[in-house]
Motif scaffolding. Structure first.
Motif, mmCIF file in Angstrom:
data_model
loop_
_atom_site.group_PDB
_atom_site.id
_atom_site.type_symbol
_atom_site.label_atom_id
_atom_site.label_comp_id
_atom_site.label_asym_id
_atom_site.label_seq_id
_atom_site.Cartn_x
_atom_site.Cartn_y
_atom_site.Cartn_z
ATOM 1 N N LEU A 286 69.201 52.129 43.625
ATOM 2 C CA LEU A 286 68.361 51.017 44.082
ATOM 3 C C LEU A 286 69.128 50.122 45.060
ATOM 4 N N ARG A 287 70.400 49.932 44.814
ATOM 5 C CA ARG A 287 71.210 49.139 45.744
ATOM 6 C C ARG A 287 71.306 49.857 47.096
ATOM 7 N N LEU A 288 71.492 51.175 47.028
ATOM 8 C CA LEU A 288 71.557 51.971 48.256
ATOM 9 C C LEU A 288 70.249 51.877 49.042
ATOM 10 N N LEU A 289 69.129 51.937 48.318
ATOM 11 C CA LEU A 289 67.826 51.816 48.970
ATOM 12 C C LEU A 289 67.666 50.448 49.630
ATOM 13 N N CYS A 290 68.053 49.415 48.916
ATOM 14 C CA CYS A 290 67.932 48.052 49.469
ATOM 15 C C CYS A 290 68.806 47.884 50.707
ATOM 16 N N ASP A 291 69.971 48.507 50.703
ATOM 17 C CA ASP A 291 70.842 48.442 51.878
ATOM 18 C C ASP A 291 70.272 49.243 53.043
ATOM 19 N N SER A 292 69.566 50.349 52.710
ATOM 20 C CA SER A 292 69.012 51.219 53.750
ATOM 21 C C SER A 292 67.789 50.616 54.429
ATOM 22 N N GLN A 293 67.028 49.785 53.690
ATOM 23 C CA GLN A 293 65.839 49.134 54.230
ATOM 24 C C GLN A 293 64.874 50.140 54.883
ATOM 25 N N PRO A 294 64.354 51.117 54.114
ATOM 26 C CA PRO A 294 63.410 52.090 54.687
ATOM 27 C C PRO A 294 62.143 51.409 55.182
ATOM 28 N N ALA A 295 61.633 51.892 56.313
ATOM 29 C CA ALA A 295 60.451 51.279 56.918
ATOM 30 C C ALA A 295 59.162 51.710 56.238
ATOM 31 N N ASP A 296 59.167 52.883 55.601
ATOM 32 C CA ASP A 296 57.975 53.375 54.917
ATOM 33 C C ASP A 296 58.392 54.230 53.732
ATOM 34 N N TYR A 297 57.396 54.744 53.009
ATOM 35 C CA TYR A 297 57.682 55.470 51.767
ATOM 36 C C TYR A 297 58.364 56.804 52.040
ATOM 37 N N GLU A 298 58.021 57.442 53.158
ATOM 38 C CA GLU A 298 58.673 58.707 53.495
ATOM 39 C C GLU A 298 60.163 58.492 53.714
ATOM 40 N N GLN A 299 60.515 57.423 54.419
ATOM 41 C CA GLN A 299 61.928 57.120 54.625
ATOM 42 C C GLN A 299 62.605 56.772 53.306
ATOM 43 N N LEU A 300 61.888 56.096 52.423
ATOM 44 C CA LEU A 300 62.437 55.765 51.107
ATOM 45 C C LEU A 300 62.785 57.037 50.344
ATOM 46 N N LEU A 301 61.849 57.990 50.329
ATOM 47 C CA LEU A 301 62.068 59.235 49.602
ATOM 48 C C LEU A 301 63.182 60.060 50.227
ATOM 49 N N ALA A 302 63.333 59.952 51.555
ATOM 50 C CA ALA A 302 64.314 60.771 52.262
ATOM 51 C C ALA A 302 65.753 60.334 52.003
ATOM 52 N N VAL A 303 65.954 59.123 51.474
ATOM 53 C CA VAL A 303 67.316 58.640 51.209
ATOM 54 C C VAL A 303 67.989 59.545 50.177
ATOM 55 N N ARG A 304 69.170 60.008 50.508
ATOM 56 C CA ARG A 304 69.898 60.904 49.603
ATOM 57 C C ARG A 304 70.178 60.206 48.270
ATOM 58 N N GLY A 305 69.891 60.910 47.176
ATOM 59 C CA GLY A 305 70.107 60.360 45.844
ATOM 60 C C GLY A 305 68.830 59.886 45.186
ATOM 61 N N VAL A 306 67.797 59.608 45.981
ATOM 62 C CA VAL A 306 66.512 59.199 45.404
ATOM 63 C C VAL A 306 65.860 60.409 44.748
ATOM 64 N N GLY A 307 65.514 60.268 43.469
ATOM 65 C CA GLY A 307 64.920 61.371 42.727
ATOM 66 C C GLY A 307 63.725 60.932 41.920
ATOM 67 N N PRO A 308 63.267 61.777 41.006
ATOM 68 C CA PRO A 308 62.079 61.463 40.206
ATOM 69 C C PRO A 308 62.194 60.154 39.439
ATOM 70 N N LYS A 309 63.375 59.870 38.862
ATOM 71 C CA LYS A 309 63.518 58.665 38.057
ATOM 72 C C LYS A 309 63.426 57.404 38.913
#
Length: 385
Positions: free
Chosen positions: A285-308
């Motif tokens: 979640l910290r990695l996601l917040c630092d990445s600041q994805p513009a949309d859900y596809e970019q959010l999912l594409a972040v390495r380490g993001v999984g089902p949980k």
């Protein structure tokens, strides 16, 4: 985007060598005829059709309702065109198990040999990776992807045939993707979906009904890590067969909600997970917040993001903000049960009959003996009866 899902019994046996060799030989003939008749792009489009794929497997003499059809048919087709890929204009990468993990390297190798335009190889690799991630993470049906095959042509047309395994009920589910008319990889790309029965309480984050959940997930990570973790703290939930409790903490104050009946909250597949104590989740979640994805596809594409990760964000959205995601199984059709009486799903008979007719005509143009042609046509007839 067109995609389908098919569910079958799990096949634990091995394909006899003589049968595989026969499938390769017949597959080489069928592929050559179909590509000559329709072109490589149309061949790939038909591979992405669950009915067409299943019918082709029947032609090549594999069990019509076994999970092995997926893995063996794609392997046979890959072997059948080996050495003739550039002549046919079709390229098949990946496969089962460890072979599936070599898909990006195989795509890149073909792109180099074909001197594809800059960026096209990266785009193909991205779509291959994302198709697997979407079906593993966003369609949470209990099936783990173990087979992934990627078909593409020089024009950039591509299809994915991948399969997941559910060991608990000994079934496998097949997912088809096609690149035509792509809008969003993460929003309702399903057509012609197949399963023997619907799964109750399946978290489907690709559904259009999950749009608010997807939007909120992006907003959560966009608000910053501290703000998001305050919401995650609310997920201190305790469940039993008779009651369910949620504790909401705001600074030094805590509000506890007790539910004795299933009337206030919807069922969610994560009611027994304690997200507030997951250090790995906090890291992602910290990695996601630092990445600041513009949309859900970019959010999912972040390495380490999984089902949980996506489940946690979905639960925050539902429990705190009332954004209910879809729990509907996207499956729509069953090969295993026939569907002639519209149970569990009605058969698209016109499409099915047209598929059988095209395959029959293709068989007649194959360089096979009259006896072999007759055997193939008989299998097609028995499969359509």
């Amino acid at each position: 985007m067109q995609r389908g899902i098919a569910t079958f019994t799990l096949d634990t046996g091995r394909c006899p060598r003589w049968l595989f060799e026969r499938m390769v030989r017949l597959g080489r003939e069928m592929t050559s005829v179909l590509v000559a008749e329709f072109g490589p792009d149309e061949f790939v489009r038909r591979i992405a059709d669950p009915v067409w794929f299943q019918s082709l497997g029947t032609v090549l003499a594999f069990d019509w309702n076994a999970s092995g059809l997926t893995t063996i048919l794609t392997a046979a087709l890959k072997e059948a065109i080996r050495g003739r890929e550039q002549d046919l204009g079709i390229f098949i990468c990946g496969g089962k198990g460890k072979t599936s993990r070599r898909t990006p390297d195989e795509i890149t190798a073909w792109a180099d040999r074909l001197s594809l335009p800059d960026g096209q190889a990266d785009n193909l690799v991205y779509n291959s990776r994302m198709s697997a991630k979407v079906d593993n993470c966003l369609v949470q049906d209990g099936y783990q992807i173990y087979h992934h095959s990627f078909f593409f042509t020089r024009s950039g047309c591509w299809a994915v045939v991948q399969q997941g395994m559910n060991e608990s009920d000994a079934t496998a589910r097949r997912y088809h993707w096609f690149s035509e008319n792509i809008n969003e990889l993460v929003c309702e790309p399903h057509t012609g979906i197949v399963a023997p029965a619907r799964i109750n309480h399946l978290l489907n984050l690709t559904a259009r009904d999950s749009e608010q959940t997807r939007q909120l997930s992006v907003e959560f990570v966009g608000s910053g890590y501290r703000s998001l973790m305050k919401d995650v703290e609310i997920l201190r939930r305790h469940s039993s067969s008779l009651s369910e409790m949620a504790a909401l903490r705001i600074q030094q104050h805590q509000l506890t909600l007790l539910r004795l009946e299933d009337t206030e909250f919807h069922w969610h597949p994560v009611v027994h997970e304690d997200f507030s104590k997951s250090l790995y989740l906090e890291k992602i979640l910290r990695l996601l917040c630092d990445s600041q994805p513009a949309d859900y596809e970019q959010l999912l594409a972040v390495r380490g993001v999984g089902p949980k990760t996506v489940r946690a964000l979905a639960l925050v959205g539902e429990v705190i903000y009332g954004a209910k995601p879809s729990y509907e199984d996207p499956a729509r059709y069953s090969f295993a049960h026939g569907g002639k009486d519209a149970t569990p799903y009605p058969v698209d008979r016109a499409t099915y009959d047209k598929t059988i007719q095209v395959l029959k005509e293709a068989v007649q143009h194959c360089r096979l003996s009259p006896y072999e042609k007759d055997q193939v046509v008989r299998r097609l007839k028995s499969g359509s009866d």
